[in-house]
Design an enzyme around this catalytic site. Structure first.
Site, PDB file in Angstrom:
ATOM      1  N   ASP A  11       0.807  -1.148  -0.076  1.00  0.00           N
ATOM      2  CA  ASP A  11       0.108   0.118  -0.034  1.00  0.00           C
ATOM      3  C   ASP A  11       0.814   1.161   0.010  1.00  0.00           C
ATOM      4  O   ASP A  11       2.091   1.158   0.246  1.00  0.00           O
ATOM      5  CB  ASP A  11      -0.684  -0.050   1.231  1.00  0.00           C
ATOM      6  CG  ASP A  11      -1.959   1.132   1.210  1.00  0.00           C
ATOM      7  OD1 ASP A  11      -2.417   1.485   0.190  1.00  0.00           O
ATOM      8  OD2 ASP A  11      -1.740   2.034   2.225  1.00  0.00           O
ATOM      9  N   SER A  12       0.442   2.577  -0.180  1.00  0.00           N
ATOM     10  CA  SER A  12       1.150   3.632  -0.242  1.00  0.00           C
ATOM     11  C   SER A  12       1.563   3.915   1.357  1.00  0.00           C
ATOM     12  O   SER A  12       2.423   4.583   1.496  1.00  0.00           O
ATOM     13  CB  SER A  12       0.320   4.637  -0.720  1.00  0.00           C
ATOM     14  OG  SER A  12      -0.901   4.816  -0.068  1.00  0.00           O
ATOM     15  N   TYR A  43      -0.341   8.473  -2.430  1.00  0.00           N
ATOM     16  CA  TYR A  43      -0.303   8.101  -3.686  1.00  0.00           C
ATOM     17  C   TYR A  43      -1.693   8.860  -4.347  1.00  0.00           C
ATOM     18  O   TYR A  43      -1.836   8.996  -5.598  1.00  0.00           O
ATOM     19  CB  TYR A  43      -0.806   6.655  -4.106  1.00  0.00           C
ATOM     20  CG  TYR A  43       0.613   5.903  -3.796  1.00  0.00           C
ATOM     21  CD1 TYR A  43       1.923   6.484  -3.427  1.00  0.00           C
ATOM     22  CD2 TYR A  43       0.793   4.587  -4.156  1.00  0.00           C
ATOM     23  CE1 TYR A  43       3.019   5.636  -3.320  1.00  0.00           C
ATOM     24  CE2 TYR A  43       1.746   3.646  -4.202  1.00  0.00           C
ATOM     25  CZ  TYR A  43       3.069   4.305  -3.585  1.00  0.00           C
ATOM     26  OH  TYR A  43       4.202   3.407  -3.565  1.00  0.00           O
ATOM     27  N   GLY A  44      -2.728   9.068  -3.777  1.00  0.00           N
ATOM     28  CA  GLY A  44      -4.027   9.455  -3.979  1.00  0.00           C
ATOM     29  C   GLY A  44      -3.978  10.829  -5.069  1.00  0.00           C
ATOM     30  O   GLY A  44      -5.135  11.182  -5.225  1.00  0.00           O
ATOM     31  N   CYS A  74      -3.711  -0.854  -2.305  1.00  0.00           N
ATOM     32  CA  CYS A  74      -3.900   0.814  -2.282  1.00  0.00           C
ATOM     33  C   CYS A  74      -4.850   0.720  -3.874  1.00  0.00           C
ATOM     34  O   CYS A  74      -4.523   0.199  -4.849  1.00  0.00           O
ATOM     35  CB  CYS A  74      -2.714   1.173  -2.956  1.00  0.00           C
ATOM     36  SG  CYS A  74      -2.793   3.119  -3.044  1.00  0.00           S
ATOM     37  N   ASN A  75      -6.008   1.392  -3.407  1.00  0.00           N
ATOM     38  CA  ASN A  75      -6.950   1.534  -4.678  1.00  0.00           C
ATOM     39  C   ASN A  75      -6.406   2.518  -5.775  1.00  0.00           C
ATOM     40  O   ASN A  75      -6.619   2.183  -6.892  1.00  0.00           O
ATOM     41  CB  ASN A  75      -8.256   2.206  -3.943  1.00  0.00           C
ATOM     42  CG  ASN A  75      -9.059   1.661  -3.309  1.00  0.00           C
ATOM     43  OD1 ASN A  75     -10.153   0.956  -3.468  1.00  0.00           O
ATOM     44  ND2 ASN A  75      -8.571   1.211  -2.020  1.00  0.00           N
ATOM     45  N   THR A  76      -5.730   3.430  -5.247  1.00  0.00           N
ATOM     46  CA  THR A  76      -4.929   4.197  -6.391  1.00  0.00           C
ATOM     47  C   THR A  76      -3.993   3.489  -7.214  1.00  0.00           C
ATOM     48  O   THR A  76      -3.866   3.347  -8.360  1.00  0.00           O
ATOM     49  CB  THR A  76      -4.298   5.450  -5.843  1.00  0.00           C
ATOM     50  OG1 THR A  76      -5.111   6.310  -4.728  1.00  0.00           O
ATOM     51  CG2 THR A  76      -3.745   6.516  -6.543  1.00  0.00           C
ATOM     52  N   GLU A 153      -6.201   9.173   9.661  1.00  0.00           N
ATOM     53  CA  GLU A 153      -4.879   9.097  10.351  1.00  0.00           C
ATOM     54  C   GLU A 153      -4.685   9.823  11.722  1.00  0.00           C
ATOM     55  O   GLU A 153      -3.751   9.601  12.552  1.00  0.00           O
ATOM     56  CB  GLU A 153      -3.756   9.314   9.393  1.00  0.00           C
ATOM     57  CG  GLU A 153      -3.658   8.356   8.280  1.00  0.00           C
ATOM     58  CD  GLU A 153      -2.732   8.531   7.174  1.00  0.00           C
ATOM     59  OE1 GLU A 153      -1.796   9.248   7.533  1.00  0.00           O
ATOM     60  OE2 GLU A 153      -2.704   7.721   6.408  1.00  0.00           O
ATOM     61  N   CYS A 185     -11.328   3.335  -1.195  1.00  0.00           N
ATOM     62  CA  CYS A 185     -10.036   4.032  -0.608  1.00  0.00           C
ATOM     63  C   CYS A 185      -9.574   3.080   0.640  1.00  0.00           C
ATOM     64  O   CYS A 185     -10.651   2.759   1.518  1.00  0.00           O
ATOM     65  CB  CYS A 185     -10.199   5.288  -0.416  1.00  0.00           C
ATOM     66  SG  CYS A 185      -8.654   5.911   0.738  1.00  0.00           S
ATOM     67  N   THR A 186      -8.358   2.681   0.848  1.00  0.00           N
ATOM     68  CA  THR A 186      -8.049   1.899   1.780  1.00  0.00           C
ATOM     69  C   THR A 186      -8.377   2.387   3.254  1.00  0.00           C
ATOM     70  O   THR A 186      -8.809   1.669   4.165  1.00  0.00           O
ATOM     71  CB  THR A 186      -6.363   1.795   2.151  1.00  0.00           C
ATOM     72  OG1 THR A 186      -6.040   2.951   1.980  1.00  0.00           O
ATOM     73  CG2 THR A 186      -5.856   0.825   0.904  1.00  0.00           C
ATOM     74  N   HIS A 187      -8.584   3.712   3.442  1.00  0.00           N
ATOM     75  CA  HIS A 187      -8.886   4.208   4.861  1.00  0.00           C
ATOM     76  C   HIS A 187     -10.337   4.366   5.138  1.00  0.00           C
ATOM     77  O   HIS A 187     -10.926   4.428   6.348  1.00  0.00           O
ATOM     78  CB  HIS A 187      -8.352   5.776   5.012  1.00  0.00           C
ATOM     79  CG  HIS A 187      -6.899   5.882   4.905  1.00  0.00           C
ATOM     80  ND1 HIS A 187      -6.079   5.340   4.061  1.00  0.00           N
ATOM     81  CD2 HIS A 187      -6.088   6.600   5.756  1.00  0.00           C
ATOM     82  CE1 HIS A 187      -4.628   5.652   4.188  1.00  0.00           C
ATOM     83  NE2 HIS A 187      -4.981   6.283   5.455  1.00  0.00           N
TER      84      HIS A 187
END
Ligand code: DGL
Length: 276
Positions: A11-12, A43-44, A74-76, A153, A185-187
């Site tokens: 992931d980023s 990365y987004g 990572c989706n991006t 975060e 998105c991961t978050h």
């Protein structure tokens, strides 16, 4: 033995731990190596060229450790780099986009699907194109929610500021009458509570991480790549980051709700030693 090699996830940064968490829950006997490219996130908001370059370097490192499968959490990176990764490396490589799309199309009743993601993922149209390809009747609405990543975060998972930001971002999607929303998105899975409260009970949320975990489990079986029982119980996983370990460790605890101590720093410019 190939089956007993670990599964690599990158992931980023930290967000991919949502994918790791789902995979570990679903596949407790598998061993995982996680790489968070914390030195170069986010990365987004980056260009396709940059995300492809970083993704290839991340994969190069993980593949050199001797892994049996690569998961792009990572989706991006999944949006921009999956084809380049599949071209470069001779192993099963899975991104998060397709599983989220398939789950959303299975759930939507009105064929009105929303996607929220980073600016780059939305700009790539990866979710939108695949939704339209696999569900040609589907009305698709996409929105970028860039403030969600720093709010998560910060640990503000249910904070008044987060609720207000969610209202501002999600109101236009609600007005479009979407009945299913992909958390692209991961978050975002960590904001499920706030997002669900904002959109109400008529909108179903699709967690790409959870959708992916189910598909990876089936893929391991189909490819006869499941870890053998004689390889021992649940082995310890390895975590690598490209920047400060303490920050990763602190935020990782928000994601995993447990402590992580086996985190190592890696310089992606230096080739690692091959193990096993
Ligand atoms: N991991 C990214 C994603 O899922 C979010 C964080 C970033 O922008 O790097 O798109």
């Amino acid at each position: 033995m190939k089956q007993n090699k670990p599964i690599a996830i990158f992931d980023s940064g930290i967000g991919g731990l949502t994918v790791y968490r789902e995979l570990k829950t679903r596949l407790p006997h598998e061993r995982f190596i996680y790489l968070g490219d914390t030195a170069r996130l986010p990365y987004g908001s980056k260009s396709a060229e940059t995300v492809v370059k970083y993704s290839l370097q991340n994969a190069e490192f993980l593949v050199s450790l001797g892994v049996k499968m690569l998961v792009v959490a990572c989706n991006t990176a999944s949006s921009f780099a999956l084809d380049a990764l599949v071209d470069r490396f001779d192993m099963p490589i899975v991104g998060v986009i397709a599983s989220g799309v398939r789950r959303a199309l299975a759930l939507t009743r009105k064929a009105r699907v929303g996607v929220i993601a980073t600016e780059s993922t939305v700009g790539s149209a990866s979710y939108q194109n695949l939704l339209r390809e696999l569900g040609p009747q589907t009305e698709v609405y996409a929105g970028a929610c860039p403030l969600f990543v720093p709010l998560v975060e910060e640990g503000w998972l249910d904070h008044p500021v987060t609720r207000e930001v969610a209202r501002l971002y999600l109101e236009p999607l609600r007005a479009q009458g979407v009945d299913t929303l992909i958390l692209g998105c991961t978050h975002y899975p960590l904001l499920k509570g706030v997002i669900a409260a904002t959109l109400g009970p008529d909108v179903q949320l699709v967690d790409s991480a959870a959708a992916l975990a189910g598909e990876i489990s089936s893929l391991l079986t189909a490819l006869s790549l499941e870890r053998r029982p004689e390889a021992g119980g649940s082995a310890a996983d390895d975590f690598y980051v490209t920047d400060s370990i303490p920050r990763f460790q602190r935020v990782a605890e928000i994601f995993l709700a447990r402590e992580l101590d086996n985190i190592r720093l890696v310089d992606l410019g230096v080739a690692p030693r091959r193990e096993g």
